[in-house]
Design a protein around this motif. Structure first.
Motif, PDB file in Angstrom:
ATOM      1  N   THR A  18      40.908  38.256  32.104  1.00  0.00           N
ATOM      2  CA  THR A  18      42.023  38.895  32.807  1.00  0.00           C
ATOM      3  C   THR A  18      43.237  37.987  32.682  1.00  0.00           C
ATOM      4  O   THR A  18      43.073  36.768  32.501  1.00  0.00           O
ATOM      5  CB  THR A  18      41.660  39.118  34.295  1.00  0.00           C
ATOM      6  N   PRO A  19      44.461  38.513  32.711  1.00  0.00           N
ATOM      7  CA  PRO A  19      45.639  37.656  32.585  1.00  0.00           C
ATOM      8  C   PRO A  19      45.601  36.522  33.613  1.00  0.00           C
ATOM      9  O   PRO A  19      45.340  36.751  34.795  1.00  0.00           O
ATOM     10  CB  PRO A  19      46.802  38.614  32.829  1.00  0.00           C
ATOM     11  N   SER A  20      45.858  35.302  33.152  1.00  0.00           N
ATOM     12  CA  SER A  20      45.694  34.142  34.032  1.00  0.00           C
ATOM     13  C   SER A  20      46.630  34.190  35.233  1.00  0.00           C
ATOM     14  O   SER A  20      46.245  33.791  36.335  1.00  0.00           O
ATOM     15  CB  SER A  20      45.902  32.845  33.246  1.00  0.00           C
ATOM     16  N   GLU A  21      47.850  34.657  35.037  1.00  0.00           N
ATOM     17  CA  GLU A  21      48.780  34.707  36.176  1.00  0.00           C
ATOM     18  C   GLU A  21      48.257  35.648  37.252  1.00  0.00           C
ATOM     19  O   GLU A  21      48.300  35.332  38.444  1.00  0.00           O
ATOM     20  CB  GLU A  21      50.166  35.157  35.713  1.00  0.00           C
ATOM     21  N   LEU A  22      47.754  36.801  36.827  1.00  0.00           N
ATOM     22  CA  LEU A  22      47.206  37.765  37.781  1.00  0.00           C
ATOM     23  C   LEU A  22      46.020  37.152  38.525  1.00  0.00           C
ATOM     24  O   LEU A  22      45.933  37.229  39.759  1.00  0.00           O
ATOM     25  CB  LEU A  22      46.779  39.030  37.037  1.00  0.00           C
ATOM     26  N   PHE A  23      45.123  36.520  37.793  1.00  0.00           N
ATOM     27  CA  PHE A  23      43.930  35.966  38.426  1.00  0.00           C
ATOM     28  C   PHE A  23      44.267  34.850  39.405  1.00  0.00           C
ATOM     29  O   PHE A  23      43.821  34.869  40.560  1.00  0.00           O
ATOM     30  CB  PHE A  23      42.950  35.439  37.377  1.00  0.00           C
ATOM     31  N   TYR A  24      45.037  33.850  38.974  1.00  0.00           N
ATOM     32  CA  TYR A  24      45.262  32.682  39.829  1.00  0.00           C
ATOM     33  C   TYR A  24      46.152  32.993  41.028  1.00  0.00           C
ATOM     34  O   TYR A  24      45.965  32.409  42.104  1.00  0.00           O
ATOM     35  CB  TYR A  24      45.808  31.522  39.006  1.00  0.00           C
ATOM     36  N   VAL A  25      47.089  33.904  40.889  1.00  0.00           N
ATOM     37  CA  VAL A  25      47.898  34.302  42.040  1.00  0.00           C
ATOM     38  C   VAL A  25      47.044  35.075  43.032  1.00  0.00           C
ATOM     39  O   VAL A  25      47.064  34.800  44.244  1.00  0.00           O
ATOM     40  CB  VAL A  25      49.113  35.144  41.595  1.00  0.00           C
ATOM     41  N   ASN A  26      46.273  36.036  42.533  1.00  0.00           N
ATOM     42  CA  ASN A  26      45.416  36.810  43.434  1.00  0.00           C
ATOM     43  C   ASN A  26      44.375  35.930  44.108  1.00  0.00           C
ATOM     44  O   ASN A  26      44.063  36.104  45.293  1.00  0.00           O
ATOM     45  CB  ASN A  26      44.728  37.939  42.662  1.00  0.00           C
ATOM     46  N   ALA A  27      43.827  34.977  43.361  1.00  0.00           N
ATOM     47  CA  ALA A  27      42.825  34.078  43.938  1.00  0.00           C
ATOM     48  C   ALA A  27      43.436  33.206  45.028  1.00  0.00           C
ATOM     49  O   ALA A  27      42.841  33.021  46.099  1.00  0.00           O
ATOM     50  CB  ALA A  27      42.209  33.207  42.846  1.00  0.00           C
ATOM     51  N   ALA A  28      44.624  32.670  44.780  1.00  0.00           N
ATOM     52  CA  ALA A  28      45.283  31.822  45.780  1.00  0.00           C
ATOM     53  C   ALA A  28      45.523  32.594  47.072  1.00  0.00           C
ATOM     54  O   ALA A  28      45.232  32.107  48.175  1.00  0.00           O
ATOM     55  CB  ALA A  28      46.595  31.284  45.223  1.00  0.00           C
ATOM     56  N   ARG A  29      46.035  33.795  46.932  1.00  0.00           N
ATOM     57  CA  ARG A  29      46.330  34.598  48.120  1.00  0.00           C
ATOM     58  C   ARG A  29      45.057  35.002  48.853  1.00  0.00           C
ATOM     59  O   ARG A  29      44.992  34.939  50.091  1.00  0.00           O
ATOM     60  CB  ARG A  29      47.128  35.833  47.710  1.00  0.00           C
ATOM     61  N   ALA A  30      44.041  35.408  48.105  1.00  0.00           N
ATOM     62  CA  ALA A  30      42.789  35.832  48.737  1.00  0.00           C
ATOM     63  C   ALA A  30      42.087  34.663  49.418  1.00  0.00           C
ATOM     64  O   ALA A  30      41.520  34.815  50.506  1.00  0.00           O
ATOM     65  CB  ALA A  30      41.872  36.465  47.694  1.00  0.00           C
ATOM     66  N   LEU A  31      42.116  33.497  48.791  1.00  0.00           N
ATOM     67  CA  LEU A  31      41.497  32.331  49.412  1.00  0.00           C
ATOM     68  C   LEU A  31      42.185  31.971  50.722  1.00  0.00           C
ATOM     69  O   LEU A  31      41.509  31.729  51.733  1.00  0.00           O
ATOM     70  CB  LEU A  31      41.556  31.142  48.450  1.00  0.00           C
ATOM     71  N   LEU A  32      43.493  31.927  50.718  1.00  0.00           N
ATOM     72  CA  LEU A  32      44.198  31.561  51.947  1.00  0.00           C
ATOM     73  C   LEU A  32      43.956  32.580  53.054  1.00  0.00           C
ATOM     74  O   LEU A  32      43.704  32.203  54.203  1.00  0.00           O
ATOM     75  CB  LEU A  32      45.691  31.418  51.674  1.00  0.00           C
TER      76      LEU A  32
END
Length: 217
Positions: free
Chosen positions: A78-92
């Motif tokens: 999956t596009p890295s920007e999509l994954f890492y932004v979504n992961a950061a927000r979901a984790l927080l």
């Protein structure tokens, strides 16, 4: 002893983090997308659970009753920007719901600066495909920085080289700031085993907070 939830536990970095935490007497929930494919992670002190690091509700459910979290998850499909932004927000969001106050994430050395305001991935000749992946990490970092959250997060970034997956644990490392660490006396390639030492040290005795911090020999 703490209860630590480790996302992305099936990868190289995640496996070393699980091993390091268990060796120190912590209880670990090893989160992977497909537990059936990671049965070998199960053992004394380790419970394997299914989870998606990009879904806040799932993060909250699997992190409930834990003291701290480590994120070693990565996706190449999956596009890295999509994954890492979504992961950061979901984790927080998810960790806030679960009342988990400490989060240590594994970053990537190519986001570290070689000069003020110049990340490694912006140096001349850096491969375009690798740069796109690194920019995704940077976007995830900005999502962390811009969030209004009570979670005490930290991104630990190893050197911008391929880490040694087979090297034995030395227990030695040093940290810096958001810049690539200058060469030290140890000329060996930094290992996943020693990265895991740094990760668990930051769970047990937090020294860096809400920052991108270089780690290496």
């Amino acid at each position: 002893m703490s209860r630590i939830v480790i996302f992305g536990a099936g990868g190289r970095a995640g496996r070393h983090a699980v091993a390091e935490a268990v060796a120190r007497g912590h209880e670990v929930t090893a989160v992977v997308r497909d537990p059936a494919g990671h049965r070998d992670l199960t053992g004394p002190g380790v419970v394997v659970a299914a989870g998606d690091v990009t879904l806040a509700a799932g993060v909250a459910a699997v992190a409930a009753d834990h003291d701290a979290a480590i994120n070693a998850a990565a996706r190449l499909d999956t596009p890295s920007e999509l994954f890492y932004v979504n992961a950061a927000r979901a984790l927080l969001e998810g960790l806030t719901r679960a009342e988990v106050g400490r989060l240590v994430l594994i970053g990537i050395g190519t986001t570290l600066e070689t000069a003020p305001g110049v990340p490694f991935h912006d140096t001349p000749g850096f491969p375009a495909e690798a740069r796109a992946f690194s920019l995704g990490h940077s976007a995830g970092l900005e999502a962390l920085r811009s969030a209004e959250t009570g979670v005490d997060w930290l991104v630990l970034a190893p050197p911008p080289v391929v880490l040694d997956n087979g090297a034995a644990r030395t227990g030695r490392y040093r940290t810096g700031d958001s810049r690539v660490l200058p060469a030290g006396e140890n000329t060996a390639v930094f290992s996943y085993a020693d990265l895991a030492v740094a990760l668990v040290d930051e769970i047990e005795n937090p020294r860096h907070h809400r920052s991108l911090t270089a780690v290496g020999f």
